[in-house]
Design an enzyme around this catalytic site. Structure first.
Site, short mmCIF file in Angstrom:
data_model
loop_
_atom_site.label_atom_id
_atom_site.label_comp_id
_atom_site.label_asym_id
_atom_site.label_seq_id
_atom_site.Cartn_x
_atom_site.Cartn_y
_atom_site.Cartn_z
N GLY A 249 15.19 17.79 -21.56
CA GLY A 249 15.31 16.95 -22.74
C GLY A 249 16.73 17.00 -23.30
N ASP A 304 12.49 20.28 -4.90
CA ASP A 304 11.40 19.60 -4.20
C ASP A 304 11.88 18.67 -3.10
OD1 ASP A 304 9.73 20.85 -5.97
OD2 ASP A 304 9.29 19.07 -7.17
N ARG A 349 5.90 18.69 -7.23
CA ARG A 349 5.11 17.92 -8.19
C ARG A 349 4.57 16.63 -7.57
NH1 ARG A 349 4.96 18.50 -13.50
NH2 ARG A 349 4.77 16.25 -13.73
N TYR A 455 8.61 31.06 -9.59
CA TYR A 455 9.81 31.46 -10.33
C TYR A 455 10.68 32.44 -9.56
CZ TYR A 455 7.70 28.89 -14.12
OH TYR A 455 7.15 27.89 -14.88
#
Length: 532
Positions: A249, A304, A349, A455
């Site tokens: 963000g 990814d 994802r 992680y």
């Protein structure tokens, strides 16, 4: 009207109705597909315009004898690289200050320049191109076929070759360059930061700063920019993470560009994924709107490997390598237990590249589950039924699942992260729980172990392959900025390095093609059936 950066840069991927239209590859983001039965290839009769200039859908008229020429012209228009001369036609170029053959420091005799080596031929011509596609599919039923028309005609498509140009459009002594890392952690971030700084200094830039904690660093008054130099970054590649920190963000585009003006930044290097690149493109457009001579260059950072048109993104090789540790641990646990079942959840994802490649590399996976290929957990052809078969025949089993796989099986959530991404429920935990429940119900003992190394993988240091890759990407990012380009990103295309206009690589995530040879190889390795 400018919203917050989290709204501006959010990409929601493909519509739900199209998300599983993965049976075939997309030649580029414009191609539209229709749902078809598994492993049936198709062609792409429509071209959807997603460029910054048009939101319309353009039909290709294959009866037009000139359709190939029109397609090529449209392609060249979309892949034209935005340049400083678009806004400043009279912008003067100058001989490049980059020449690795010479290490002579700048002197008063050569203000703003290194002495030129007329015999050095290390520059890239602006007309150099890299072929985007290299396979000529003779039939739309070929594995992984990417066809424009029903006849699978060959149409050459070229993208711009990356590298140093002989002429530059920024005076190094007047440049203030900034680097920002956004999103989540990824192996190789420090390698890219380091090499951007080193290459900038070779050009002669002395004012280099890092913006802390992503786009947030442009607005948070408590966060001050970090001066960077070769001395500062010399050894940062020896550890994982990001010297500058990361966050999701951030403020609105207008506020970020205001900050660029106030700080006097003329080059901004943005390291991030699809959402971050969408933000970089918005910043680029706002700078053009204000007629600011600022170069915005992206470096694709997504573990990814889900950026369109590129061979791979940095951090992916390291992620696959590190995933082997978790898979091997799950295998040993499963193999050592009576009716042992090991479940490993990996990142991914929207795209299952890590799970697919890690399964192939390990040779220890019995079931690989990815977002692009729907599956049933229960039922006679479901995953649990096949696990029972594996327990009966092999005595153990190992499952690798990508985080975005099987989300249709879980209760949906409306929660999002700071970048606007939907927060997924844990498919790994769900499969673990359902597996234990299923085997208890059928009266068969099962020792289920679950490993989530997410992680640990994100935070590790880049391996040698990614270290080289990051170095070359960073160098080419700086070359692109000095060449006067903006609103572009750099990536590997058919083993060569190229520049891409940002809108062409962020239309949606790159997906695993379930009709591709690589997915077929994965199925051959695991031996798994369809779970539908």
């Amino acid at each position: 009207m400018m919203g917050s950066m989290s709204h501006v840069i959010t990409l929601h991927g493909l519509p739900a109705s199209n998300r599983y239209c993965h049976r075939f590859s997309h030649l580029n983001p414009r191609f539209m597909t229709m749902a078809v039965p598994t492993r049936v290839a198709t062609v792409f009769p429509k071209v959807k315009s997603q460029s910054s200039n048009s939101n319309s859908t353009a039909e290709i008229d294959f009866s037009d004898p000139d359709w190939k020429t029109k397609f090529k012209n449209d392609f060249e228009d979309r892949f034209r690289l935005p340049h400083v001369t678009d806004i400043f036609p009279d912008a003067a170029s100058m001989p490049s200050t980059f020449c690795p053959n010479l290490r002579t420091p700048r002197t008063n005799d050569f203000p703003g320049n290194y002495p030129l080596d007329e015999d050095w031929h290390g520059y890239i011509n602006d007309n150099d191109r890299v072929l985007l596609k290299t396979i000529h599919y003779s039939s739309p039923t070929s594995a992984g076929a990417e066809c424009i028309d029903p006849g699978c005609n060959w149409v050459e498509q070229w993208v711009h070759r990356a590298g140093p140009r002989g002429k530059i459009y920024f005076k190094p002594e007047e440049v203030k360059a900034a680097i920002v890392t956004c999103g989540g952690l990824c192996p190789g971030l420090n390698d890219v930061i380091r090499q951007i700084v080193i290459t900038l200094e070779i050009y002669g830039v002395t004012k280099i700063v890092g913006i802390p904690y992503g786009y947030r660093g442009f607005s948070d008054q408590e966060l001050t920019e970090l001066p960077l130099s070769r001395r500062v970054v010399q050894n940062i590649h020896l550890s994982g993470g990001s010297l500058l920190g990361v966050s999701r963000g951030g403020p609105g585009v207008s506020e970020i560009v205001d900050s660029l003006e106030e700080r006097g930044i003329t080059m901004l290097f943005v390291l991030g994924g699809n959402g971050t690149h969408a933000g970089a493109n918005a910043i680029h457009n706002e700078c053009r709107k204000r007629r600011l001579k600022v170069s915005i260059i992206g470096v694709p950072k997504t573990i990814d490997n889900d950026i369109l048109l590129m061979d791979k993104t940095f951090g992916f090789d390291t992620a696959v390598e590190e995933a082997q540790r978790a898979i091997n641990s799950a295998y040993i646990e499963a193999h050592s237990a009576y009716h042992g079942i090991g479940i490993v959840k990996l990142m991914g994802r929207d795209s299952g590249f890590i799970a697919m490649h890690a399964s192939l590399a390990s040779g220890q996976i019995d079931i690989c589950l990815i977002p692009e290929v729907p599956f049933n957990l229960h039922g006679p052809r479901g995953v649990l039924s096949y696990l029972k078969y594996l327990i009966e025949t092999k005595g153990s089993a190992v499952v690798c699942v990508a985080e975005g796989a099987g989300q249709n099986l879980l209760q949906k959530t409306n929660a999002t992260d700071a970048s606007g991404n939907t927060l997924f429920r844990d498919i790994g935990v769900y499969i673990q729980q359902e597996t234990k429940k299923h085997f208890k119900e059928i009266g068969v003992h099962a020792d289920v172990k679950y490993i989530d190394p997410t992680y640990m993988i994100r935070a590790c240091r880049a391996n040698a392959s990614d270290g080289i890759f990051c170095t070359v990407l960073a160098q080419n990012a700086v070359h692109g900025a000095f060449a006067g380009y903006s609103g572009i990103t750099v990536g590997a295309c058919n083993t060569h390095y190229a520049y891409f206009p940002i809108p062409e690589v962020i239309a949606h995530p790159k997906l695993v093609d379930s009709n591709s040879r690589m997915w077929h190889r994965c199925l051959t390795s695991t031996g798994q059936p369809d779970f539908i």
